[in-house]
Write a protein that holds these residues in place. Structure first.
Motif, PDB file in Angstrom:
ATOM      1  N   GLY A 108       0.787  -1.223   0.000  1.00 40.64           N
ATOM      2  CA  GLY A 108       0.000   0.000   0.000  1.00 40.64           C
ATOM      3  C   GLY A 108       0.819   1.272   0.000  1.00 40.64           C
ATOM      4  O   GLY A 108       0.265   2.364  -0.140  1.00 40.64           O
ATOM      5  N   TRP A 109       2.161   1.165   0.162  1.00 37.52           N
ATOM      6  CA  TRP A 109       3.016   2.353   0.161  1.00 37.52           C
ATOM      7  C   TRP A 109       3.372   2.716  -1.269  1.00 37.52           C
ATOM      8  O   TRP A 109       3.526   1.845  -2.131  1.00 37.52           O
ATOM      9  CB  TRP A 109       4.290   2.110   0.969  1.00 37.52           C
ATOM     10  N   ASP A 110       3.521   4.022  -1.527  1.00 36.71           N
ATOM     11  CA  ASP A 110       3.803   4.463  -2.888  1.00 36.71           C
ATOM     12  C   ASP A 110       5.292   4.624  -3.169  1.00 36.71           C
ATOM     13  O   ASP A 110       5.686   4.968  -4.282  1.00 36.71           O
ATOM     14  CB  ASP A 110       3.087   5.790  -3.172  1.00 36.71           C
ATOM     15  N   ARG A 111       6.128   4.398  -2.182  1.00 36.92           N
ATOM     16  CA  ARG A 111       7.567   4.496  -2.378  1.00 36.92           C
ATOM     17  C   ARG A 111       8.268   3.568  -1.387  1.00 36.92           C
ATOM     18  O   ARG A 111       7.712   3.242  -0.339  1.00 36.92           O
ATOM     19  CB  ARG A 111       8.042   5.944  -2.198  1.00 36.92           C
ATOM     20  N   PRO A 112       9.477   3.141  -1.693  1.00 35.34           N
ATOM     21  CA  PRO A 112      10.167   2.210  -0.794  1.00 35.34           C
ATOM     22  C   PRO A 112      10.678   2.912   0.469  1.00 35.34           C
ATOM     23  O   PRO A 112      10.983   4.117   0.444  1.00 35.34           O
ATOM     24  CB  PRO A 112      11.331   1.695  -1.641  1.00 35.34           C
ATOM     25  N   LEU A 113      10.771   2.167   1.531  1.00 30.15           N
ATOM     26  CA  LEU A 113      11.389   2.645   2.757  1.00 30.15           C
ATOM     27  C   LEU A 113      12.850   2.208   2.724  1.00 30.15           C
ATOM     28  O   LEU A 113      13.147   1.011   2.606  1.00 30.15           O
ATOM     29  CB  LEU A 113      10.694   2.057   3.984  1.00 30.15           C
ATOM     30  N   ARG A 114      13.745   3.157   2.790  1.00 22.02           N
ATOM     31  CA  ARG A 114      15.184   2.860   2.740  1.00 22.02           C
ATOM     32  C   ARG A 114      15.610   2.364   4.117  1.00 22.02           C
ATOM     33  O   ARG A 114      16.142   3.108   4.934  1.00 22.02           O
ATOM     34  CB  ARG A 114      15.954   4.102   2.308  1.00 22.02           C
ATOM     35  N   LEU A 115      15.362   1.088   4.343  1.00 22.99           N
ATOM     36  CA  LEU A 115      15.508   0.511   5.681  1.00 22.99           C
ATOM     37  C   LEU A 115      16.935   0.618   6.200  1.00 22.99           C
ATOM     38  O   LEU A 115      17.157   0.967   7.363  1.00 22.99           O
ATOM     39  CB  LEU A 115      15.066  -0.952   5.661  1.00 22.99           C
ATOM     40  N   GLY A 116      17.910   0.310   5.364  1.00 22.67           N
ATOM     41  CA  GLY A 116      19.296   0.371   5.807  1.00 22.67           C
ATOM     42  C   GLY A 116      19.697   1.766   6.250  1.00 22.67           C
ATOM     43  O   GLY A 116      20.278   1.948   7.329  1.00 22.67           O
ATOM     44  N   ALA A 117      19.376   2.761   5.413  1.00 23.69           N
ATOM     45  CA  ALA A 117      19.697   4.144   5.768  1.00 23.69           C
ATOM     46  C   ALA A 117      18.939   4.577   7.013  1.00 23.69           C
ATOM     47  O   ALA A 117      19.479   5.292   7.867  1.00 23.69           O
ATOM     48  CB  ALA A 117      19.367   5.070   4.602  1.00 23.69           C
ATOM     49  N   ALA A 118      17.679   4.125   7.140  1.00 28.20           N
ATOM     50  CA  ALA A 118      16.864   4.499   8.294  1.00 28.20           C
ATOM     51  C   ALA A 118      17.483   3.980   9.588  1.00 28.20           C
ATOM     52  O   ALA A 118      17.500   4.685  10.609  1.00 28.20           O
ATOM     53  CB  ALA A 118      15.447   3.958   8.131  1.00 28.20           C
TER      54      ALA A 118
END
Length: 254
Positions: A108-118
Motif C-alpha cells: 500500500g506504500w507508494d515508495r520504498p522505505l530505505r531501511l538500511g539508511a533508516a
C-alpha cells in the motif's frame, strides 16, 4: 577525548564540510536541513569507535550494550585497537554505503522505505542527541532516533548520497581527536610498527610514535584535561554559530 567532546567535534566537522554560509570548507554543499540533521548524525557517528569499550557511552545505549561492546572490543583486539584505525574508517564507510541498497516497500506504500539508511540514521541520531544533551534519557533519544530514521528513510532520497560520508567523517574525527591525546591511535592497525628503542626514549619523538605502535600529537594532554575543555569551547562556539545560521537560512531569515 570524552564522549561529549567526540560528539561536538563530529557535529562541527559536518558543518565545516557541508555548510557554505559560515567559515567552512563547503566540500559537499548541502541544504540547511541536511546540514542540521547531518550534524546530529555525524555527532552520533563520532561515538562509534568507542563501541569497543564496555564503559563507553554506546555501552549504555541499550540493554546488553556492555556485552556487545565487550565482544566488539575482544574482536578488535581491545580498546583503541582495530576500531581506531584507517581500516575501520574504510570498513564503516563501505558498510553504510552497502546498507543504502537495503529497502522494503510495505503493501500500500507508494515508495520504498530505505531501511538500511533508516537504521543508520536512527542509531546515530539516538547517540548524538543523548550525548549532546538534547535528550534526558535513552528512551527519548531512541524515540528521536527512530522518528528521524523513519522520516529520512521515507521522505528524503538525498540521504542516500551523503549518509556514508557523514558517518565516515564522524568516525574519522573521533580518531583525530584521540590522536590529539597522549594515548594516541594505531592508525595502521593491524600493522602496528613499534619505534626503535632510541626513538621511544626521546622526550619529544617518543610521545609521537608510541611504544605500542600508535601515533599521537598530544596537544590536548590526557583525556578530559583542561586543554581539551578549552578546545571544546571553541568547537561549541563554531557549532552553535553554524547550526544557528542553518536554522535562520531554513526559515528564510538569511
Amino acid at each position: 577525548m570524552m564522549g561529549a567532546s567526540h560528539a561536538l567535534t563530529g557535529a562541527a566537522a559536518w558543518i565545516a564540510v557541508t555548510s557554505t554560509t559560515v567559515p567552512a570548507l563547503g566540500l559537499m554543499p548541502l541544504g540547511s536541513a541536511e546540514v542540521l540533521i547531518g550534524s546530529v548524525v555525524c555527532a552520533g557517528a563520532a561515538l562509534l569507535p568507542d563501541a569497543d569499550h564496555p564503559s563507553s557511552t554506546v555501552a549504555y545505549a541499550f540493554p546488553g550494550g556492555r556485552v556487545v561492546t565487550g565482544a566488539l572490543g575482544a574482536l578488535a583486539g581491545g580498546h583503541r585497537k582495530g576500531m581506531h584505525s584507517l581500516l575501520a574508517v574504510l570498513g564503516i564507510a563501505l558498510a553504510v554505503y552497502g546498507l543504502r541498497f537495503l529497502t522494503i516497500t510495505p503493501e500500500g506504500w507508494d515508495r520504498p522505505l530505505r531501511l538500511g539508511a533508516a537504521v543508520v540514521v536512527a542509531v546515530c541520531v539516538a547517540f548524538g542527541v543523548k550525548t549532546l544533551g538534547f535528550a534526558s534519557s535513552w528512551l527519548i533519544a531512541w524515540i528521536a532516533g527512530l522518528a528521524s530514521g523513519a522520516a529520512l528513510g521515507y521522505l528524503l532520497p538525498t540521504v542516500l548520497v551523503w549518509l556514508p560520508l557523514c558517518v565516515a567523517v564522524g568516525y574519522l574525527v573521533h580518531l583525530i581527536g584521540d590522536t590529539l591525546t597522549v594515548g594516541g591511535v594505531p592508525w595502521l592497525w593491524p600493522f602496528m610498527p613499534t619505534p626503535p628503542e632510541r626513538f621511544s626514549k626521546h622526550p619529544v619523538w617518543g610521545s609521537l610514535w608510541l611504544s605500542y605502535g600508535g601515533f599521537a600529537l598530544p596537544i590536548l594532554g590526557t583525556t578530559g584535561s583542561w586543554r581539551e575543555q578549552l578546545a571544546m569551547l571553541a568547537v561549541v562556539a563554531y557549532t552553535v554559530w553554524g547550526a544557528s545560521t542553518a536554522v535562520l537560512t531554513l526559515l528564510g531569515l538569511m
